[in-house]
Design an enzyme around this catalytic site. Structure first.
Site, short mmCIF file in Angstrom:
data_model
loop_
_atom_site.label_atom_id
_atom_site.label_comp_id
_atom_site.label_asym_id
_atom_site.label_seq_id
_atom_site.Cartn_x
_atom_site.Cartn_y
_atom_site.Cartn_z
N HIS A 153 0.85 -1.19 0.00
CA HIS A 153 0.00 0.00 0.00
C HIS A 153 0.88 1.24 0.00
O HIS A 153 1.94 1.23 0.63
CB HIS A 153 -0.91 0.02 1.23
CG HIS A 153 -2.05 0.97 1.07
ND1 HIS A 153 -1.94 2.30 1.37
CD2 HIS A 153 -3.30 0.78 0.60
CE1 HIS A 153 -3.08 2.90 1.09
NE2 HIS A 153 -3.92 2.00 0.62
N ASP B 239 -8.00 -5.20 -0.16
CA ASP B 239 -8.50 -6.04 -1.24
C ASP B 239 -8.16 -7.51 -1.08
O ASP B 239 -8.65 -8.35 -1.83
CB ASP B 239 -7.94 -5.54 -2.59
CG ASP B 239 -8.52 -4.21 -2.99
OD1 ASP B 239 -9.71 -3.98 -2.68
OD2 ASP B 239 -7.81 -3.39 -3.59
N1 CMC Z 1 4.17 -7.57 -4.89
C1 CMC Z 1 5.51 -7.54 -5.05
N2 CMC Z 1 6.26 -6.45 -4.85
C2 CMC Z 1 5.65 -5.33 -4.47
C3 CMC Z 1 4.25 -5.28 -4.29
C4 CMC Z 1 3.50 -6.45 -4.51
N3 CMC Z 1 2.18 -6.46 -4.36
N4 CMC Z 1 3.89 -4.04 -3.91
C5 CMC Z 1 5.02 -3.32 -3.86
N5 CMC Z 1 6.09 -4.11 -4.19
C6 CMC Z 1 7.52 -3.71 -4.17
C7 CMC Z 1 7.86 -2.86 -5.38
O1 CMC Z 1 8.32 -3.66 -6.45
C8 CMC Z 1 8.94 -1.97 -4.80
O2 CMC Z 1 10.12 -2.72 -4.71
P1 CMC Z 1 11.57 -2.00 -4.87
O3 CMC Z 1 11.68 -1.03 -3.74
O4 CMC Z 1 12.55 -3.13 -4.81
O5 CMC Z 1 11.53 -1.33 -6.22
C9 CMC Z 1 8.48 -1.71 -3.38
O6 CMC Z 1 7.69 -2.86 -3.03
C10 CMC Z 1 7.64 -0.46 -3.20
O7 CMC Z 1 6.56 -0.53 -4.12
P2 CMC Z 1 6.04 0.67 -5.02
O8 CMC Z 1 5.41 0.10 -6.23
O9 CMC Z 1 7.12 1.69 -5.18
O10 CMC Z 1 4.94 1.24 -4.03
P3 CMC Z 1 3.74 2.19 -4.43
O11 CMC Z 1 3.39 2.94 -3.22
O12 CMC Z 1 4.05 2.95 -5.68
O13 CMC Z 1 2.57 1.15 -4.82
C11 CMC Z 1 0.73 -0.34 -4.66
C12 CMC Z 1 1.55 0.76 -3.95
C13 CMC Z 1 -0.50 -0.64 -3.82
C14 CMC Z 1 0.30 0.14 -6.05
C15 CMC Z 1 1.61 -1.61 -4.78
O14 CMC Z 1 1.94 -2.09 -3.49
C16 CMC Z 1 0.94 -2.70 -5.60
O15 CMC Z 1 1.04 -2.73 -6.82
N6 CMC Z 1 0.21 -3.68 -4.93
C17 CMC Z 1 -0.53 -4.70 -5.65
C18 CMC Z 1 -1.87 -4.12 -6.12
C19 CMC Z 1 -2.86 -3.92 -4.99
O16 CMC Z 1 -3.06 -4.79 -4.16
N7 CMC Z 1 -3.52 -2.77 -4.97
C20 CMC Z 1 -4.56 -2.42 -3.97
C21 CMC Z 1 -4.09 -1.32 -3.08
S1 CMC Z 1 -5.14 -1.07 -1.63
C22 CMC Z 1 -6.71 -0.66 -2.16
C23 CMC Z 1 -6.80 0.29 -3.28
O17 CMC Z 1 -6.06 1.25 -3.44
O18 CMC Z 1 -7.73 0.12 -4.06
#
Ligand code: CMC
Length: 391
Positions: free
Chosen positions: A270, A327
């Site tokens: 998140h 989710d």
């Molecule tokens: N699986 C694997 N790696 C992950 C995941 C994941 N679900 N989420 C984040 N990471 C890693 C990412 O690759 C990065 O690694 P590094 O630092 O080595 O590059 C690190 O964790 C930080 O991630 P980020 O993508 O920079 O974080 P963000 O704040 O931009 O993204 C997020 C947040 C929710 C989009 C992301 O965690 C994600 O894609 N999660 C899966 C989709 C999901 O479940 N979304 C629902 C979110 S909650 C409800 C909503 O908003 O609707």
């Protein structure tokens, strides 16, 4: 003018001051207007929470009765909207249909968009809250090849939705209170989440003084993406895929850790929570309760538990503070309630609607300026035009 800093994804940029939702991502705390999400999910109805978000205070008994009455009596949707709906293919994704029809509401209810009279805005708000569930159920009925159901104004908000989803003209249907209570809880947990992607979209579109239906329609489109609300559909599809693949959760954890795979563990991580998402805690417990009460044995729940346990022990997820989000378990409950996978994000939209409305209203009340981010230009410097025949 002046010095421009780039903040991709607005990780560190505050867009507004807001008095609606408080979130502490380090501690895993979520409050709506000062009330804890745990308290509200346990004790309130979804419409009480909607009122709280939109008007700032919990309603008195009289205010609640009036609000509920208004919503109950606006649930019918203009029959000509149905004609638009009928033109969609049977396999259209319900989120695409929902955002289109909410946008179409601006054509059917165009009165007083530019009015600053509160009663005009109030009517748009009531219409949105009242009609969204009606429209949402049409997609499901069509996918089944069944006639749509009209709303029943004798039923409460959640029961009315369930009745429109599941009642058939050929048999009796009684809403199971276990189901409507579970739905009530899920909608409350989704009702607002401060400046998330869809809410920021609603505020940004609304900041141009576009009408509320168009602003909310844009929010629905933003919610659809798999990184946002669309994740709830992705989670169940992922859990099913793991099950079909022999239940090897470790294989999927390894895949999620491998950046070159392009695969993420849906329902994990998140932007703001670097601790347990408090909504995920409540939903996980509710999933156990609902499945037990309904006598449903969903093997996917075991896969989810295994996946969570393995991820929370894994250095990759631990070091990045990736925990289950709202989710992760919500789809398991929706499934147990009989809601099909491609409707999960629509359920999120119905829940988030009061939040979008409250944020839109706050943005307008604060007279916020039009949202218009800046950029740093990285393209070509000035060059001379070359006529087509010489290129
Ligand atoms: N699986 C694997 N790696 C992950 C995941 C994941 N679900 N989420 C984040 N990471 C890693 C990412 O690759 C990065 O690694 P590094 O630092 O080595 O590059 C690190 O964790 C930080 O991630 P980020 O993508 O920079 O974080 P963000 O704040 O931009 O993204 C997020 C947040 C929710 C989009 C992301 O965690 C994600 O894609 N999660 C899966 C989709 C999901 O479940 N979304 C629902 C979110 S909650 C409800 C909503 O908003 O609707």
């Amino acid at each position: 003018t002046g010095y421009i800093t780039i903040d991709n994804g607005y990780k560190n940029t505050g867009a507004t001051k807001s008095a609606i939702t408080f979130l502490d991502g380090e501690k895993g705390i979520l409050h709506y207007r000062g009330y804890s999400i745990e308290d509200l999910a346990e004790k309130a109805t979804f419409l009480e929470v909607a009122y709280l978000l939109i008007y700032g205070e919990l309603p008195t008994a009289q205010q609640y009765a009036d609000f509920e009455y208004e919503i109950r009596t606006h649930t019918l949707v203009n029959e000509d909207m149905r004609k638009i709906f009928e033109g969609f293919p049977v396999n259209a994704h319900p989120m695409g249909v929902l955002s289109s029809l909410v946008s179409a509401m601006s054509a059917f209810y165009p009165d007083s968009f530019d009015s600053t009279a509160p009663e005009d805005t109030e009517l748009h708000i009531i219409r949105l809250l009242a009609k969204l569930p009606t429209i949402a159920t049409w997609s499901f009925k069509k996918s089944q090849g069944h006639p749509v159901n009209y709303p029943n104004n004798n039923l409460d908000y959640c029961s009315n939705f369930l009745n429109m989803m599941f009642a058939l003209p050929v048999e009796n249907y009684e809403v199971d209170p276990v189901v409507s209570q579970a739905l009530n809880k899920l909608l409350i947990l989704h009702a607002d989440h401060e400046q998330n992607c869809s809410t920021s979209t609603v505020r940004l579109v609304g900041s141009s003084q576009a009408n509320i239906y168009s602003s909310i329609s844009a929010g629905i489109s933003a919610l659809w993406g798999p990184l946002h609300g669309g994740a709830n559909q992705e989670v169940i599809e992922m859990l099913e895929a793991i099950r079909a693949d022999g239940g090897d959760t470790q294989k999927y954890i390894d895949m999620a850790k491998d950046k070159s795979s392009g695969f993420r563990l849906f329902g994990f991580g998140h932007r703001v929570y670097k601790n347990f998402d408090p909504r995920a805690r409540i939903i996980k417990k509710a999933a156990d309760d609902v499945l037990t009460k309904l006598g449903v044995n969903d093997p996917v729940l075991d896969i989810a538990r295994q996946l969570e346990e393995a991820a929370l022990k894994d250095e990759y997820f631990v070091s990045r503070k990736l925990y289950p989000n709202v989710d992760f378990y919500s789809g398991i409950i929706y499934r147990a309630l009989g809601i099909p996978t491609n409707m999960f994000t629509v359920m999120f939209a119905i829940g988030r609607l009061p939040g979008w409305i409250a944020q839109w209203k706050e943005m307008r009340a604060n007279k916020e300026p039009i949202g218009r981010p800046r950029q740093i230009y990285t393209g070509a410097t000035l060059r001379e035009f070359v006529a087509l025949e010489n290129r």
